[in-house]
Write a protein that holds these residues in place. Structure first.
Motif, PDB file in Angstrom:
ATOM      1  N   ALA A  19       0.746  -1.251  -0.085  1.00 30.10           N
ATOM      2  CA  ALA A  19       0.040   0.053   0.078  1.00 30.10           C
ATOM      3  C   ALA A  19       1.058   1.442  -0.060  1.00 30.10           C
ATOM      4  O   ALA A  19       0.546   2.192  -0.659  1.00 30.10           O
ATOM      5  N   LEU A  20       2.006   0.944   0.883  1.00 30.51           N
ATOM      6  CA  LEU A  20       2.938   2.402   0.754  1.00 30.51           C
ATOM      7  C   LEU A  20       3.488   2.594  -0.472  1.00 30.51           C
ATOM      8  O   LEU A  20       3.743   3.795  -0.963  1.00 30.51           O
ATOM      9  N   VAL A  21       3.853   1.441  -1.262  1.00 27.08           N
ATOM     10  CA  VAL A  21       4.367   1.322  -2.464  1.00 27.08           C
ATOM     11  C   VAL A  21       3.678   2.186  -3.658  1.00 27.08           C
ATOM     12  O   VAL A  21       3.904   3.025  -4.385  1.00 27.08           O
ATOM     13  N   VAL A  22       2.040   1.896  -3.686  1.00 23.51           N
ATOM     14  CA  VAL A  22       1.213   2.477  -4.494  1.00 23.51           C
ATOM     15  C   VAL A  22       1.057   3.821  -4.029  1.00 23.51           C
ATOM     16  O   VAL A  22       1.095   4.728  -5.055  1.00 23.51           O
ATOM     17  N   ALA A  23       1.030   4.292  -2.849  1.00 23.75           N
ATOM     18  CA  ALA A  23       1.214   5.799  -2.394  1.00 23.75           C
ATOM     19  C   ALA A  23       2.338   6.488  -3.138  1.00 23.75           C
ATOM     20  O   ALA A  23       2.311   7.431  -3.517  1.00 23.75           O
ATOM     21  N   MET A 159      11.999   5.341 -16.020  1.00 20.36           N
ATOM     22  CA  MET A 159      11.480   4.024 -16.291  1.00 20.36           C
ATOM     23  C   MET A 159      12.092   3.131 -15.345  1.00 20.36           C
ATOM     24  O   MET A 159      11.280   2.473 -15.009  1.00 20.36           O
ATOM     25  N   ILE A 160      13.332   3.152 -15.209  1.00 23.05           N
ATOM     26  CA  ILE A 160      14.119   2.032 -14.188  1.00 23.05           C
ATOM     27  C   ILE A 160      13.500   2.323 -12.750  1.00 23.05           C
ATOM     28  O   ILE A 160      13.338   1.290 -12.193  1.00 23.05           O
ATOM     29  N   HIS A 161      13.513   3.748 -12.376  1.00 23.15           N
ATOM     30  CA  HIS A 161      12.827   3.927 -11.206  1.00 23.15           C
ATOM     31  C   HIS A 161      11.752   3.649 -10.879  1.00 23.15           C
ATOM     32  O   HIS A 161      11.057   2.893  -9.997  1.00 23.15           O
ATOM     33  N   LEU A 162      10.659   3.766 -11.646  1.00 29.87           N
ATOM     34  CA  LEU A 162       9.330   3.161 -11.730  1.00 29.87           C
ATOM     35  C   LEU A 162       9.202   1.688 -11.676  1.00 29.87           C
ATOM     36  O   LEU A 162       8.495   0.897 -10.960  1.00 29.87           O
ATOM     37  N   SER A 163       9.950   1.202 -12.587  1.00 23.99           N
ATOM     38  CA  SER A 163       9.969  -0.502 -12.781  1.00 23.99           C
ATOM     39  C   SER A 163      10.411  -1.075 -11.537  1.00 23.99           C
ATOM     40  O   SER A 163       9.658  -2.099 -11.097  1.00 23.99           O
ATOM     41  N   MET A 164      11.525  -0.562 -10.843  1.00 25.38           N
ATOM     42  CA  MET A 164      11.722  -1.169  -9.468  1.00 25.38           C
ATOM     43  C   MET A 164      10.928  -1.159  -8.525  1.00 25.38           C
ATOM     44  O   MET A 164      10.397  -1.880  -7.867  1.00 25.38           O
ATOM     45  N   ALA A 165       9.986   0.224  -8.700  1.00 25.29           N
ATOM     46  CA  ALA A 165       8.970   0.053  -7.447  1.00 25.29           C
ATOM     47  C   ALA A 165       7.917  -0.719  -7.808  1.00 25.29           C
ATOM     48  O   ALA A 165       7.331  -1.426  -6.902  1.00 25.29           O
TER      49      ALA A 165
END
Length: 349
Positions: A19-23, A159-165
Motif C-alpha cells: 500500500a505504501l508503494v502504491v502511495a 523508467m528504471i525507477h518506476l519499474s523497480m517500484a
C-alpha cells in the motif's frame, strides 16, 4: 523453535508495504506531472527529513535550485513562494521513500528475531529489502541526471525507477499471499492458463515502463489526437541519433509504442478473461479476472482522455493509478492460477 508454515502477521506487514508503494508511485506521478522532481538538488537520506523551517532556510534552498539548468532555462521567473509549491511534492515523495525503507527494515529484523517468517520466505523478504535500498540509490541517480546538462531527468532512468517500484509491489503482494496461505500443495492450473496469465502481467508491466518513457519525454503533450497521430497512422520519428536514442527519447516513437502495446494488451486481456469466465470454476479467480478485464477498458479510456486534455493532471494521475491497480490484479490472477489445480475444466485451453 520451529519456523511457521504460514504467518498472517507477516502477510499483513507485506500488504502494508504494498500500500505504501502504491502511495509513493502516485506521489511520484504527481511530482513528475508538476515538474517538481528537481526541486531538491541534494541527497540527504537522514537530514533531508527536515524541510526548511524559516525564510533564511527557504532562501538557501531556493538558491541551490537556481544553480541548475531547469531554473535557468525554464523557471527563471519563479519566486520563492512558487518554488515552495514544487519543493513540497518532491519532499513528500522522498519522505514516503524513507518511510517505506523504515517500514521494511525494522519489522523484517523483528520478525527474524521472533522467528515469525516462514523459512521459504526469508530470502524473499530479504530481496524486497535489498530492492528498496537499491531503489533509493536509483532515485538519486535519476535526479542527478537533471542537475547539470538537462532541464529534466533522463527518461530511461525514470523508467528504471518506476519499474523497480513496481517489482517491489509485485513481490510484496505475491510473498504476502504466500505468508497468508502457506505453501501450495497442488500443481497449479494447466500450463496454457499459466502462460496466458504470465503474458498479461508482462504486457501490463511493459505498458507501465512505456508509460514512464512517455512521461519522461513529455510525449503526452504532442500528438493529442486519437486514433491518429498528427493525422497519421504512424508519427514521424527522428533517427538521426540512432535507433536506441529514438526508442528512448523520441516523443513520437515512445507514444506510438505505448499505444501499440496498449492495443495488444487490451485485445489479449479481453480474450483471456472471456475464455477464463467460461472455463474457470473458482468464483474468486473469476472476480479478479473480471475486474482486470473491465479495468483494462477503463484504463484505455483514461489514456485517450489524458491525451485529449493535453495531460490534465487529474486524468494523468487516474491513468497512473489505473496502471498500478491493473498490475496488482494481474499479480493476484497469476498467483491464483498458479494454485488453481482443479479449478479449470480440463477440456481444451
Amino acid at each position: 523453535m520451529r519456523l511457521p508454515l504460514k504467518s498472517p502477521s507477516v502477510a499483513l506487514w507485506l500488504y502494508l508495504i504494498a500500500a505504501l508503494v502504491v502511495a509513493i508511485v502516485l506521489v511520484g506521478g504527481a511530482t513528475r506531472l508538476t515538474n517538481s522532481g528537481l526541486s531538491i538538488t541534494e541527497w540527504k537520506p537522514v537530514h533531508g527529513v527536515i524541510p526548511p523551517l524559516n525564510d533564511a532556510q527557504w532562501t538557501e534552498e531556493f538558491a541551490k535550485y537556481q544553480q541548475i539548468p531547469q531554473y535557468k532555462q525554464v523557471n527563471a521567473h519563479m519566486t520563492v513562494d512558487q518554488f515552495k509549491g514544487i519543493f513540497w511534492w518532491e519532499w513528500a515523495h522522498r519522505l514516503l521513500a524513507r518511510l517505506v525503507g523504515v517500514a521494511v527494515l525494522i519489522p523484517f529484523v523483528a520478525f527474524l528475531f521472533l522467528q515469525a517468517i516462514p523459512k521459504r520466505l526469508i530470502w524473499r523478504c530479504a530481496a524486497i529489502l535489498v530492492l528498496i535500498i537499491l531503489q533509493g540509490v536509483v532515485g538519486w541517480w535519476m535526479v542527478y541526471s537533471g542537475l547539470s546538462a538537462r532541464v529534466d531527468v533522463a527518461p530511461e532512468r525514470l523508467m528504471i525507477h518506476l519499474s523497480m517500484a513496481l517489482l517491489v509491489l509485485i513481490a510484496c503482494i505475491w510473498t504476502g499471499n504466500e505468508a497468508l496461505e502457506g505453501q501450495s500443495r497442488g500443481n497449479g492450473a494447466p500450463g496454457n492458463w499459466r502462460t496466458g496469465a504470465l503474458a498479461l502481467i508482462v504486457l501490463t508491466f511493459v505498458q507501465a515502463m512505456l508509460g514512464a518513457l512517455v512521461a519522461g519525454n513529455d510525449a503526452g503533450l504532442v500528438y493529442n489526437d486519437w486514433p491518429l497521430m498528427g493525422g497519421r497512422i504512424f508519427p514521424l520519428v527522428d533517427y538521426s541519433k540512432g535507433f536506441l536514442h529514438a526508442l528512448l527519447h523520441d516523443q513520437g516513437m515512445v507514444q506510438v509504442l505505448h499505444r501499440i502495446n496498449a492495443y495488444i494488451l487490451l485485445l489479449a486481456a479481453t480474450a483471456y478473461v472471456a475464455w477464463l469466465w467460461r472455463r474457470c470454476l473458482d468464483d474468486g479467480l473469476k472476480l479478479i479476472a473480471g475486474a482486470f478485464g473491465v479495468l483494462i477498458w477503463v484504463q484505455a479510456g483514461l489514456g485517450v482522455a489524458t491525451l485529449w486534455t493535453n495531460v490534465n493532471i487529474a486524468f494523468g494521475l487516474l491513468h497512473q493509478l489505473g496502471a498500478v491497480i491493473l498490475l496488482v490484479l494481474a499479480t493476484l490472477m497469476n498467483w491464483k492460477i498458479a494454485r488453481a489445480d482443479r479449478d479449470f475444466r480440463r477440456r481444451n485451453f
